[in-house]
Design a protein around this motif. Structure first.
Motif, PDB file in Angstrom:
ATOM      1  N   ILE A   1      36.380  26.382  29.547  1.00  0.00           N
ATOM      2  CA  ILE A   1      37.277  26.126  30.666  1.00  0.00           C
ATOM      3  C   ILE A   1      38.174  27.566  30.545  1.00  0.00           C
ATOM      4  CG2 ILE A   1      39.488  25.127  30.933  1.00  0.00           C
ATOM      5  CD1 ILE A   1      38.449  22.483  30.050  1.00  0.00           C
ATOM      6  N   MET A   2      38.347  27.940  29.423  1.00  0.00           N
ATOM      7  CA  MET A   2      39.024  29.375  29.347  1.00  0.00           C
ATOM      8  C   MET A   2      38.260  30.321  30.034  1.00  0.00           C
ATOM      9  SD  MET A   2      42.163  29.039  28.572  1.00  0.00           S
ATOM     10  CE  MET A   2      43.058  27.458  28.035  1.00  0.00           C
ATOM     11  N   LEU A   3      36.692  30.285  29.840  1.00  0.00           N
ATOM     12  CA  LEU A   3      35.966  31.351  30.623  1.00  0.00           C
ATOM     13  C   LEU A   3      36.124  31.203  32.092  1.00  0.00           C
ATOM     14  CD1 LEU A   3      33.786  33.559  30.293  1.00  0.00           C
ATOM     15  CD2 LEU A   3      32.208  31.919  30.075  1.00  0.00           C
ATOM     16  N   CYS A   4      36.096  30.016  32.356  1.00  0.00           N
ATOM     17  CA  CYS A   4      36.439  29.682  33.911  1.00  0.00           C
ATOM     18  C   CYS A   4      37.743  30.128  34.236  1.00  0.00           C
ATOM     19  CB  CYS A   4      36.485  28.108  34.187  1.00  0.00           C
ATOM     20  SG  CYS A   4      34.881  27.601  34.012  1.00  0.00           S
ATOM     21  N   PHE A   5      38.964  30.285  33.587  1.00  0.00           N
ATOM     22  CA  PHE A   5      40.180  30.701  33.769  1.00  0.00           C
ATOM     23  C   PHE A   5      39.990  32.594  34.048  1.00  0.00           C
ATOM     24  CE2 PHE A   5      42.413  27.017  32.687  1.00  0.00           C
ATOM     25  CZ  PHE A   5      43.646  27.162  33.530  1.00  0.00           C
ATOM     26  N   PHE A   6      38.990  32.948  33.153  1.00  0.00           N
ATOM     27  CA  PHE A   6      38.882  34.477  33.340  1.00  0.00           C
ATOM     28  C   PHE A   6      38.112  34.680  34.630  1.00  0.00           C
ATOM     29  CE2 PHE A   6      36.236  37.932  32.584  1.00  0.00           C
ATOM     30  CZ  PHE A   6      36.901  39.021  31.954  1.00  0.00           C
ATOM     31  N   ALA A   7      37.119  33.792  34.950  1.00  0.00           N
ATOM     32  CA  ALA A   7      36.709  33.848  36.424  1.00  0.00           C
ATOM     33  C   ALA A   7      37.595  33.703  37.481  1.00  0.00           C
ATOM     34  CB  ALA A   7      35.411  32.834  36.408  1.00  0.00           C
ATOM     35  N   MET A   8      38.711  32.820  37.201  1.00  0.00           N
ATOM     36  CA  MET A   8      39.810  32.850  38.416  1.00  0.00           C
ATOM     37  C   MET A   8      40.307  34.071  38.518  1.00  0.00           C
ATOM     38  SD  MET A   8      42.883  30.048  38.020  1.00  0.00           S
ATOM     39  CE  MET A   8      42.082  28.867  37.735  1.00  0.00           C
ATOM     40  N   GLY A   9      40.469  34.875  37.586  1.00  0.00           N
ATOM     41  CA  GLY A   9      41.104  35.987  37.689  1.00  0.00           C
ATOM     42  C   GLY A   9      40.336  37.278  38.500  1.00  0.00           C
ATOM     43  N   PHE A  10      38.969  36.738  38.853  1.00  0.00           N
ATOM     44  CA  PHE A  10      38.405  37.442  39.841  1.00  0.00           C
ATOM     45  C   PHE A  10      39.095  37.845  40.934  1.00  0.00           C
ATOM     46  CE2 PHE A  10      34.173  36.097  37.820  1.00  0.00           C
ATOM     47  CZ  PHE A  10      34.519  36.829  36.518  1.00  0.00           C
ATOM     48  N   VAL A  11      39.690  36.839  41.470  1.00  0.00           N
ATOM     49  CA  VAL A  11      40.552  36.966  42.870  1.00  0.00           C
ATOM     50  C   VAL A  11      41.370  38.379  42.911  1.00  0.00           C
ATOM     51  CG1 VAL A  11      42.572  35.592  42.256  1.00  0.00           C
ATOM     52  CG2 VAL A  11      41.551  35.725  44.685  1.00  0.00           C
ATOM     53  N   ASP A  12      41.943  38.698  41.856  1.00  0.00           N
ATOM     54  CA  ASP A  12      42.868  39.891  41.663  1.00  0.00           C
ATOM     55  C   ASP A  12      42.337  41.066  42.092  1.00  0.00           C
ATOM     56  OD1 ASP A  12      45.336  38.194  41.440  1.00  0.00           O
ATOM     57  OD2 ASP A  12      44.745  38.053  39.375  1.00  0.00           O
ATOM     58  N   LEU A  13      40.736  41.303  42.101  1.00  0.00           N
ATOM     59  CA  LEU A  13      40.280  42.327  42.378  1.00  0.00           C
ATOM     60  C   LEU A  13      40.509  42.918  43.597  1.00  0.00           C
ATOM     61  CD1 LEU A  13      37.642  42.055  44.320  1.00  0.00           C
ATOM     62  CD2 LEU A  13      36.499  41.097  42.087  1.00  0.00           C
ATOM     63  N   VAL A  14      41.084  41.956  44.511  1.00  0.00           N
ATOM     64  CA  VAL A  14      41.142  42.352  46.122  1.00  0.00           C
ATOM     65  C   VAL A  14      42.483  43.397  46.037  1.00  0.00           C
ATOM     66  CG1 VAL A  14      43.058  40.683  46.144  1.00  0.00           C
ATOM     67  CG2 VAL A  14      41.700  41.515  48.118  1.00  0.00           C
ATOM     68  N   GLY A  15      43.232  43.593  45.160  1.00  0.00           N
ATOM     69  CA  GLY A  15      44.317  44.463  45.191  1.00  0.00           C
ATOM     70  C   GLY A  15      43.715  45.869  45.015  1.00  0.00           C
ATOM     71  N   ILE A  16      43.028  46.134  44.074  1.00  0.00           N
ATOM     72  CA  ILE A  16      42.483  47.711  43.715  1.00  0.00           C
ATOM     73  C   ILE A  16      41.381  47.812  44.918  1.00  0.00           C
ATOM     74  CG2 ILE A  16      40.909  47.010  42.085  1.00  0.00           C
ATOM     75  CD1 ILE A  16      42.901  50.132  42.400  1.00  0.00           C
ATOM     76  N   ALA A  17      40.428  46.689  45.108  1.00  0.00           N
ATOM     77  CA  ALA A  17      39.546  46.647  46.243  1.00  0.00           C
ATOM     78  C   ALA A  17      39.905  46.900  47.517  1.00  0.00           C
ATOM     79  CB  ALA A  17      38.363  45.492  46.341  1.00  0.00           C
ATOM     80  N   SER A  18      41.023  46.591  47.982  1.00  0.00           N
ATOM     81  CA  SER A  18      41.523  46.768  49.205  1.00  0.00           C
ATOM     82  C   SER A  18      41.955  48.181  49.331  1.00  0.00           C
ATOM     83  CB  SER A  18      42.744  46.040  49.799  1.00  0.00           C
ATOM     84  OG  SER A  18      43.890  45.908  48.725  1.00  0.00           O
ATOM     85  N   ASN A  19      42.296  48.878  48.218  1.00  0.00           N
ATOM     86  CA  ASN A  19      42.895  50.345  48.412  1.00  0.00           C
ATOM     87  C   ASN A  19      41.630  51.234  48.532  1.00  0.00           C
ATOM     88  OD1 ASN A  19      46.173  50.589  47.883  1.00  0.00           O
ATOM     89  ND2 ASN A  19      45.338  49.085  46.359  1.00  0.00           N
ATOM     90  N   TYR A  20      40.586  50.694  47.813  1.00  0.00           N
ATOM     91  CA  TYR A  20      39.454  51.628  47.852  1.00  0.00           C
ATOM     92  C   TYR A  20      38.867  51.364  49.454  1.00  0.00           C
ATOM     93  CZ  TYR A  20      39.006  53.352  43.194  1.00  0.00           C
ATOM     94  OH  TYR A  20      39.298  53.915  41.937  1.00  0.00           O
ATOM     95  N   VAL A  21      38.851  50.389  49.896  1.00  0.00           N
ATOM     96  CA  VAL A  21      38.160  50.005  51.220  1.00  0.00           C
ATOM     97  C   VAL A  21      39.044  50.932  52.064  1.00  0.00           C
ATOM     98  CG1 VAL A  21      37.916  48.379  53.192  1.00  0.00           C
ATOM     99  CG2 VAL A  21      37.262  47.816  50.649  1.00  0.00           C
ATOM    100  N   LYS A  22      40.379  50.883  51.971  1.00  0.00           N
ATOM    101  CA  LYS A  22      41.375  51.632  52.762  1.00  0.00           C
ATOM    102  C   LYS A  22      40.797  52.940  52.851  1.00  0.00           C
ATOM    103  CE  LYS A  22      46.145  53.022  53.527  1.00  0.00           C
ATOM    104  NZ  LYS A  22      47.474  53.128  52.949  1.00  0.00           N
ATOM    105  N   ALA A  23      40.528  53.740  51.820  1.00  0.00           N
ATOM    106  CA  ALA A  23      40.185  55.061  51.637  1.00  0.00           C
ATOM    107  C   ALA A  23      38.836  55.461  52.337  1.00  0.00           C
ATOM    108  CB  ALA A  23      40.454  55.343  50.079  1.00  0.00           C
ATOM    109  N   ASP A  24      37.933  54.298  52.078  1.00  0.00           N
ATOM    110  CA  ASP A  24      36.473  54.671  52.601  1.00  0.00           C
ATOM    111  C   ASP A  24      36.729  54.576  53.908  1.00  0.00           C
ATOM    112  OD1 ASP A  24      35.842  54.823  50.046  1.00  0.00           O
ATOM    113  OD2 ASP A  24      34.823  52.618  49.832  1.00  0.00           O
TER     114      ASP A  24
END
Length: 387
Positions: A15-38
């Motif tokens: 269940i805690m590994l699933c909580f880790f997977a839940m954190g994947f959604v937060d990659l959108v912050g840094i990813a959106s900055n890289y997409v903005k630059a690209d």
């Protein structure tokens, strides 16, 4: 340790590994900055990505609560992991605007399913006054995935050979593998679920918002996630605007936020077993108020980093306290309440949109002003928390 406790902890690990997977959604912050630059996007254009991710919480959260009544919480979590896997697979094939919109949409849908079902699934193992601290520990595990994301992206952006030409997008296949492990492990773990809530429909779920306290909790979740996504997305932009840093240099700000969110979740899991939820909530909100004041009055690097750290620590336990308060307020309707509270993550759509328009108009001070509104509401909410 008794056999019962050993079995309980054995079930908690996947269940805690699933909580880790839940954190994947937060990659959108840094990813959106890289997409903005690209893709050379404006702030308001780039902020569509985090807004799109959290838009799906509005659409899917309550239906997921109803779905859990039919297929169970565990199967719903497994479905969410499959959707998350697909969302992480798509960017491997490109990073144009349409591809990233599709990926972030599926990431949001998968996370809406996961956040709605995983929290009440945990309540099948941990209950009563230990639930808030257990949810906080889950958020601690989630935060580990969140603060690792910028580091993996930065490594990918600066190391050409090991990333197979993916650059910063190597982040996606790395997390994709973990999603596969999570779904297989959870599927092999027997979990006895509570008897499903009585059959309910969309309208009957929304009627629960007629309870003043549940409505306050819903709005509190909106503010929490708005501040969370807002800081995740805006922190690097503040450093780039005020100190002239490059994106790779400023990306540390996002990691700093999640490092202190992680520390806050870990300490909160311990503190909430000894201190009242209301007292800890007050301290958390004061940390964020001080941070917003610091971001308004100073351009000094040390002050900006300190403010980001304070927001991370202060915002770390807000979700688990509000969520547990709502579940305990209407214990006979956990699935429906979970759906409603996770629908509140729609704040991750509302806040970045307003922050994008505000920052285009008046710089990053405008984005900070929008987040401050959310902090002020949480200060009001402290008056309503049950001791």
């Amino acid at each position: 340790m008794t056999t019962t406790n050993k079995l309980k902890y054995a079930k908690l690990v996947p269940i805690m590994l699933c909580f880790f997977a839940m954190g994947f959604v937060d990659l959108v912050g840094i990813a959106s900055n890289y997409v903005k630059a690209d893709l050379n996007l404006t702030d308001s254009e780039a902020n569509i990505f985090p807004s799109l991710v959290f838009f799906w919480f509005l659409i899917f959260s309550v239906p997921t609560g109803i779905l859990m009544n039919k297929i169970g919480r565990k199967k719903t979590v497994m479905l969410s992991l499959v959707v998350t896997f697909v969302s992480l697979l798509i960017p491997v094939f490109g990073d144009n605007y349409g591809v990233m919109l599709c990926s972030f949409s599926l990431l949001g849908i998968g996370n809406a399913l996961m956040q709605t079902s995983l929290n009440p699934l945990l309540s099948n193992i941990i209950s009563g006054d230990k639930l808030a601290s257990s949810l906080t520990f889950g958020q601690f595990v989630k935060a580990i995935a969140s603060f690792l994301a910028p580091y993996i992206a930065m490594w990918g952006a600066t190391q050409a050979m090991p990333t197979f030409g993916l650059g910063w997008r190597v982040l996606f296949p790395v997390y994709m593998v973990i999603a596969v492990i999570a779904v297989l492990w959870l599927g092999a773990t027997p979990i006895e679920e509570e008897k499903p809530d009585k059959a309910s429909g969309f309208v009957s779920c929304l009627k629960l918002l007629g309870s003043p306290f549940i409505l306050l909790c819903f709005l509190g979740i909106m503010c929490h996630v708005g501040i969370d996504v807002g800081t995740n997305t805006t922190a690097p932009k503040i450093l780039m605007e005020r100190l002239g840093m490059t994106l790779d240099e400023a990306g540390f700000a996002t990691s700093l936020y999640f490092i202190f969110r992680t520390l806050g979740c870990f300490s909160g899991a311990i503190i909430l077993q000894k201190v009242s939820a209301r007292s800890f909530f007050v301290v958390s909100v004061i940390c964020m108020l001080l941070a917003m004041a610091g971001l308004f009055v100073s351009d000094a690097e040390a002050v900006i980093y300190t403010a980001i750290a304070l927001i991370g620590f202060g915002n770390s336990n807000i979700f688990s306290i509000i969520f547990s308060q709502a579940l305990l307020a209407v214990p006979e309707k956990k699935n429906e309440i979970s759906g409603l509270m996770i629908m509140g993550l729609f704040g991750g759509t509302v806040f970045p949109l307003f922050m994008g328009f505000a920052s285009d108009a008046m710089g990053q001070d405008g984005a900070v002003a929008v987040m401050t509104v959310g902090v002020i509401y949480l200060l009001f909410y402290t008056l309503k928390i049950k001791k």
